[in-house]
Motif scaffolding. Sequence first.
Motif, mmCIF file in Angstrom:
data_model
loop_
_atom_site.group_PDB
_atom_site.id
_atom_site.type_symbol
_atom_site.label_atom_id
_atom_site.label_comp_id
_atom_site.label_asym_id
_atom_site.label_seq_id
_atom_site.Cartn_x
_atom_site.Cartn_y
_atom_site.Cartn_z
ATOM 1 N N ASN A 1 0.820 -1.203 0.000
ATOM 2 C CA ASN A 1 0.000 0.000 0.000
ATOM 3 C C ASN A 1 0.858 1.258 0.000
ATOM 4 O O ASN A 1 0.517 2.258 -0.647
ATOM 5 C CB ASN A 1 -0.945 -0.003 1.204
ATOM 6 N N ARG A 2 1.973 1.217 0.716
ATOM 7 C CA ARG A 2 2.860 2.390 0.723
ATOM 8 C C ARG A 2 3.460 2.608 -0.662
ATOM 9 O O ARG A 2 3.578 3.750 -1.122
ATOM 10 C CB ARG A 2 3.982 2.200 1.750
ATOM 11 N N TYR A 3 3.834 1.526 -1.335
ATOM 12 C CA TYR A 3 4.386 1.660 -2.677
ATOM 13 C C TYR A 3 3.332 2.226 -3.634
ATOM 14 O O TYR A 3 3.616 3.119 -4.439
ATOM 15 C CB TYR A 3 4.889 0.315 -3.189
ATOM 16 N N LEU A 4 2.107 1.711 -3.533
ATOM 17 C CA LEU A 4 1.056 2.147 -4.450
ATOM 18 C C LEU A 4 0.578 3.562 -4.156
ATOM 19 O O LEU A 4 -0.086 4.178 -5.000
ATOM 20 C CB LEU A 4 -0.124 1.169 -4.381
ATOM 21 N N LEU A 5 0.908 4.096 -2.989
ATOM 22 C CA LEU A 5 0.589 5.486 -2.709
ATOM 23 C C LEU A 5 1.408 6.413 -3.594
ATOM 24 O O LEU A 5 0.903 7.429 -4.091
ATOM 25 C CB LEU A 5 0.847 5.816 -1.235
ATOM 26 N N GLY A 6 2.670 6.062 -3.798
ATOM 27 C CA GLY A 6 3.551 6.889 -4.626
ATOM 28 C C GLY A 6 3.618 6.460 -6.069
ATOM 29 O O GLY A 6 4.141 7.190 -6.913
ATOM 30 N N HIS A 7 3.121 5.263 -6.366
ATOM 31 C CA HIS A 7 3.124 4.743 -7.735
ATOM 32 C C HIS A 7 1.713 4.238 -8.022
ATOM 33 O O HIS A 7 1.422 3.057 -7.873
ATOM 34 C CB HIS A 7 4.137 3.609 -7.899
ATOM 35 N N ARG A 8 0.848 5.148 -8.421
ATOM 36 C CA ARG A 8 -0.560 4.826 -8.551
ATOM 37 C C ARG A 8 -0.798 3.703 -9.558
ATOM 38 O O ARG A 8 -0.211 3.674 -10.635
ATOM 39 C CB ARG A 8 -1.358 6.069 -8.968
ATOM 40 N N SER A 9 -1.680 2.811 -9.180
ATOM 41 C CA SER A 9 -2.031 1.692 -10.035
ATOM 42 C C SER A 9 -2.720 2.189 -11.304
ATOM 43 O O SER A 9 -3.597 3.052 -11.250
ATOM 44 C CB SER A 9 -2.967 0.737 -9.276
ATOM 45 N N ASN A 10 -2.295 1.659 -12.452
ATOM 46 C CA ASN A 10 -2.945 2.000 -13.709
ATOM 47 C C ASN A 10 -4.295 1.308 -13.855
ATOM 48 O O ASN A 10 -5.139 1.730 -14.638
ATOM 49 C CB ASN A 10 -2.062 1.595 -14.897
ATOM 50 N N ASN A 11 -4.470 0.225 -13.104
ATOM 51 C CA ASN A 11 -5.693 -0.564 -13.214
ATOM 52 C C ASN A 11 -6.059 -1.072 -11.827
ATOM 53 O O ASN A 11 -5.305 -1.835 -11.224
ATOM 54 C CB ASN A 11 -5.488 -1.732 -14.186
ATOM 55 N N VAL A 12 -7.173 -0.617 -11.318
ATOM 56 C CA VAL A 12 -7.674 -1.090 -10.029
ATOM 57 C C VAL A 12 -8.747 -2.141 -10.315
ATOM 58 O O VAL A 12 -9.784 -1.819 -10.911
ATOM 59 C CB VAL A 12 -8.252 0.058 -9.187
ATOM 60 N N LEU A 13 -8.500 -3.373 -9.923
ATOM 61 C CA LEU A 13 -9.461 -4.427 -10.201
ATOM 62 C C LEU A 13 -10.734 -4.204 -9.385
ATOM 63 O O LEU A 13 -10.714 -3.593 -8.319
ATOM 64 C CB LEU A 13 -8.860 -5.794 -9.887
ATOM 65 N N SER A 14 -11.822 -4.731 -9.893
ATOM 66 C CA SER A 14 -13.108 -4.554 -9.237
ATOM 67 C C SER A 14 -13.473 -5.805 -8.452
ATOM 68 O O SER A 14 -12.769 -6.824 -8.489
ATOM 69 C CB SER A 14 -14.192 -4.266 -10.284
ATOM 70 N N THR A 15 -14.603 -5.734 -7.750
ATOM 71 C CA THR A 15 -15.068 -6.911 -7.018
ATOM 72 C C THR A 15 -15.436 -8.046 -7.960
ATOM 73 O O THR A 15 -15.480 -9.204 -7.544
ATOM 74 C CB THR A 15 -16.286 -6.550 -6.153
ATOM 75 N N GLU A 16 -15.702 -7.745 -9.230
ATOM 76 C CA GLU A 16 -15.951 -8.804 -10.198
ATOM 77 C C GLU A 16 -14.703 -9.660 -10.400
ATOM 78 O O GLU A 16 -14.799 -10.847 -10.712
ATOM 79 C CB GLU A 16 -16.382 -8.218 -11.544
ATOM 80 N N ASP A 17 -13.539 -9.042 -10.249
ATOM 81 C CA ASP A 17 -12.288 -9.756 -10.475
ATOM 82 C C ASP A 17 -11.922 -10.650 -9.301
ATOM 83 O O ASP A 17 -11.136 -11.585 -9.467
ATOM 84 C CB ASP A 17 -11.157 -8.759 -10.750
ATOM 85 N N LEU A 18 -12.417 -10.358 -8.117
ATOM 86 C CA LEU A 18 -12.229 -11.232 -6.962
ATOM 87 C C LEU A 18 -13.373 -10.990 -5.996
ATOM 88 O O LEU A 18 -13.454 -9.930 -5.386
ATOM 89 C CB LEU A 18 -10.880 -10.980 -6.281
ATOM 90 N N TRP A 19 -14.240 -11.971 -5.869
ATOM 91 C CA TRP A 19 -15.442 -11.841 -5.040
ATOM 92 C C TRP A 19 -15.374 -12.835 -3.897
ATOM 93 O O TRP A 19 -14.879 -13.945 -4.059
ATOM 94 C CB TRP A 19 -16.685 -12.101 -5.891
ATOM 95 N N ASP A 20 -15.869 -12.434 -2.736
ATOM 96 C CA ASP A 20 -15.937 -13.338 -1.582
ATOM 97 C C ASP A 20 -17.374 -13.378 -1.089
ATOM 98 O O ASP A 20 -17.845 -12.417 -0.453
ATOM 99 C CB ASP A 20 -15.005 -12.856 -0.467
ATOM 100 N N PRO A 21 -18.109 -14.445 -1.376
ATOM 101 C CA PRO A 21 -19.523 -14.504 -0.967
ATOM 102 C C PRO A 21 -19.711 -14.513 0.542
ATOM 103 O O PRO A 21 -20.759 -14.118 1.037
ATOM 104 C CB PRO A 21 -20.020 -15.805 -1.602
ATOM 105 N N ARG A 22 -18.692 -14.936 1.291
ATOM 106 C CA ARG A 22 -18.823 -14.932 2.756
ATOM 107 C C ARG A 22 -18.793 -13.519 3.317
ATOM 108 O O ARG A 22 -19.438 -13.220 4.320
ATOM 109 C CB ARG A 22 -17.703 -15.764 3.376
ATOM 110 N N LEU A 23 -18.045 -12.641 2.672
ATOM 111 C CA LEU A 23 -17.959 -11.252 3.121
ATOM 112 C C LEU A 23 -19.041 -10.375 2.500
ATOM 113 O O LEU A 23 -19.573 -9.473 3.152
ATOM 114 C CB LEU A 23 -16.585 -10.669 2.783
ATOM 115 N N LEU A 24 -19.346 -10.622 1.226
ATOM 116 C CA LEU A 24 -20.192 -9.709 0.474
ATOM 117 C C LEU A 24 -21.532 -10.302 0.079
ATOM 118 O O LEU A 24 -22.372 -9.590 -0.479
ATOM 119 C CB LEU A 24 -19.452 -9.251 -0.799
#
Length: 229
Positions: free
Chosen positions: A183-206
């Motif tokens: 997270n510290r690295y991505l603060l200074g090097h912004r992600s070009n692509n932020v995956l969505s919940t479609e890309d990783l879903w957890d039915p127990r949490l969501l």
Amino acid sequence: MVLLELFLQTADKHYMVGHRVPYNVFTDQLVAVPRVPLWEGRRAVVVVVHGVLLWQDVSMWYIAMISRFREQRILCDVDDLVCVDVDVGMKFWDHVDMEILSLLFGTPHLSFYWAAHEEFIYERWPQSQTPIPRYQGNFYYMGAFFGELVVEFPRLTSACHQAMVINWANGIEAMWPDKSHLNRYLLGHRSNNVLSTEDLWDPRLLGWPPVMEKLRSMAVPKNHQDIWK
């Protein structure tokens, strides 16, 4: 290794179909690696590494392992590198193609999907190498699913590894080590692509979504105590 077998089986069916995909498996349990038949053009390369005693050390050590092996031949014949902590428990559910790939991508942590920004468990201790000031940072990224172009990857692994080494030398362990460093690295090097919940879903949490175009991958139940042992 049941989680690894499930991951490889579903990845071979849904992940980057039609592309060459080498799976580099880092493990200290060589005899337990399952033999999973893979389609032509795909292979599993097993890299034996030393085990560690504590789960906290595992979460930090895998970035160090990637940093150490990034210049090995196993990483020299690919364009993009996707890192998955298989012990997290993940299977592919539907077709995943090159839309997830970019210069740098990250995945928001599902446990904080409904959380307010002030609830993110960023490292706050200023003596650490990973502090994120309050009111900064857009997402709380998980350390178990991220990637980038191979030519750019040394920057991430080197920065995270160097920060870990400095923390170790100062007797500091960051909160949720792998996530704090990423997270510290991505603060200074912004992600070009932020995956969505479609890309990783957890039915127990969501729960199960009432309307979703498609779920590409999904978290699976696991026994944390067995994994941490």
